[in-house]
Scaffold this active site. Structure first.
Site: not given
Ligand SMILES: *[C@@H]1O[C@H](CO)[C@@H](O)[C@H](O)[C@H]1NC(C)=O
Ligand SMILES: *[C@@H]1O[C@H](CO)[C@@H](O)[C@H](O)[C@H]1NC(C)=O
Ligand SMILES: *[C@@H]1O[C@H](CO)[C@@H](O)[C@H](O)[C@H]1NC(C)=O
Ligand SMILES: *[C@@H]1O[C@H](CO)[C@@H](O)[C@H](O)[C@H]1NC(C)=O
Ligand SMILES: *[C@@H]1O[C@H](CO)[C@@H](O)[C@H](O)[C@H]1NC(C)=O
Length: 331
Positions: A40, A296, A293
């Site tokens: 991610s 990340h 978040d």
């Protein structure tokens, strides 16, 4: 419970990026093309088309990005975007999911928010041999799956850190050799970051008085140590190629130089899975936050990391040298 745990853990632990820089040709960019493998942290939209909860093509993700929410797991550019800019590319490297035609001449980003070293359960996404590079889609990291279910959460001690990390790194080394077989000659490997310091890790597991979750930090450092020695070995075994190791952990820690007001909570309002809740207004000033978040980093951190891996600030940031020196290398 188990499901929820592994779902969130794979984000936390699978912080791994590999970049393949192919040799110079024409254009303004310093390398001809640029292939990206990772999770991610590097995903730029590959998961948008998958049936997964790990996709973020909704507001407020991308609030500071030119094209809004694209599937990047941050507010603005991802680290790989800034690296592409530093390498002189006019456009960001397209996601595998959207690249077509001549797009791929400049490279492809295969990174996917659920990727790991190991195959996912059910490897139904088999790749046709005619497109050899696509094979690498199936070889990207699946750390979390394993850490989440077998190791960190289940503390039954059936697997020590060392026993866990060794086969993983061997598998990783093999994948790097097949990348080389496919023609990759300049390869930058990003180690694991401060996975025990994310808001999610701290909130879920507790720190026992420290700032970060120590066992996760230990795992990260152990994996990185092994990854660095794989880089050493590959460089002596494959003399027509060059591998470099980016100390993502150290570079990430150094981003504290940016003097963030908040390094312990995310900027957006998160749901219980640690992802931003759709359409909620995030913090006003994103540059004051280290985390976007619960997992990340913000674009500010991503930019710092990209710049430090391109031009190392400290000798320990990159081994044996940084990305800039890698692209200059005459192979
Ligand atoms: C992973 O998946 C690929 C493609 O399906 C397969 O060729 C490979 O053998 C698998 N590796 C392992 C370790 O299961
Ligand atoms: C740990 O794993 C073992 C074997 O897979 C399982 O029997 C046990 O229930 C697990 N423990 C917890 C706390 O999940
Ligand atoms: C917390 O610290 C104590 C004392 O050092 C140790 O026994 C315990 O295992 C630690 N717990 C966690 C979750 O790290
Ligand atoms: C490098 O070569 C040695 C000797 O052939 C081998 O034992 C080792 O596994 C190789 N290392 C890697 C990372 O491929
Ligand atoms: C946002 O925060 C940064 C760092 O604290 C500061 O330099 C900047 O002026 C702030 N911007 C706004 C619009 O408040």
């Amino acid at each position: 419970m188990g499901v929820e745990i592994s779902k969130s853990l794979w984000w936390v632990v699978a912080l791994f990026m590999v970049q393949v820089l192919q040799q110079i040709a024409d254009g303004n960019q310093q390398v001809h093309c640029h292939f990206i493998f990772g999770d991610s942290l590097a995903d730029n939209g590959n998961n948008n088309f998958l049936d997964t909860l790990a996709k973020v093509n909704y507001s407020p993700y991308g609030i500071d990005y030119l094209y809004g929410p694209t599937g990047r797991f941050t507010n603005g550019r991802a680290t790989i975007d800034v690296i592409a800019e530093l390498l002189g590319f006019e456009n960001f490297i397209p996601s595998f999911a959207t690249a077509y035609g001549t797009d791929i001449l400049f490279g492809v980003n295969y990174a996917s928010g659920s990727a790991g070293i190991r195959n996912e359960t059910g490897s139904s996404e088999r790749i046709p041999l005619e497109k050899p590079l696509e094979n690498h889609q199936t070889t990207i990291l699946r750390l979390a799956d394993i850490l989440g279910t077998k190791w960190y959460y289940n503390t039954s001690q059936e697997c020590t850190l060392e026993q866990f990390a060794q086969p993983l790194i061997q598998q990783c080394a093999q994948q790097l050799m097949s990348l080389h077989d496919y023609g990759a000659r300049k390869i930058a490997l990003f180690g694991l970051g401060l996975i025990g310091c994310t808001p999610n890790a701290v909130e879920k597991y507790g720190t026992n008085g420290s700032i970060c979750v120590e066992i996760m930090e230990e795992a990260s450092l152990l994996f990185n140590k092994k990854l660095k020695s794989v880089v050493e070995e590959l460089n002596s075994n494959l003399t027509d190629a060059k591998f470099i190791y980016i100390n993502y952990y150290a570079v990430g820690a150094d981003s504290s130089l940016l003097d963030f007001k908040d390094t312990s909570s995310g900027c957006c309002t998160v749901a219980s899975d640690g992802q931003c809740i759709a359409n909620q207004i995030p913090c006003k000033n994103r540059t004051e936050y280290a985390f976007w978040d619960s997992f990340h980093p913000t674009e500010a951190v991503n930019k710092f990391i990209a710049e430090s891996s391109y031009s190392a600030l400290e000798p320990s940031d990159a081994y044996p040298f940084d990305i800039h020196n890698l692209v200059l290398l005459n192979l």
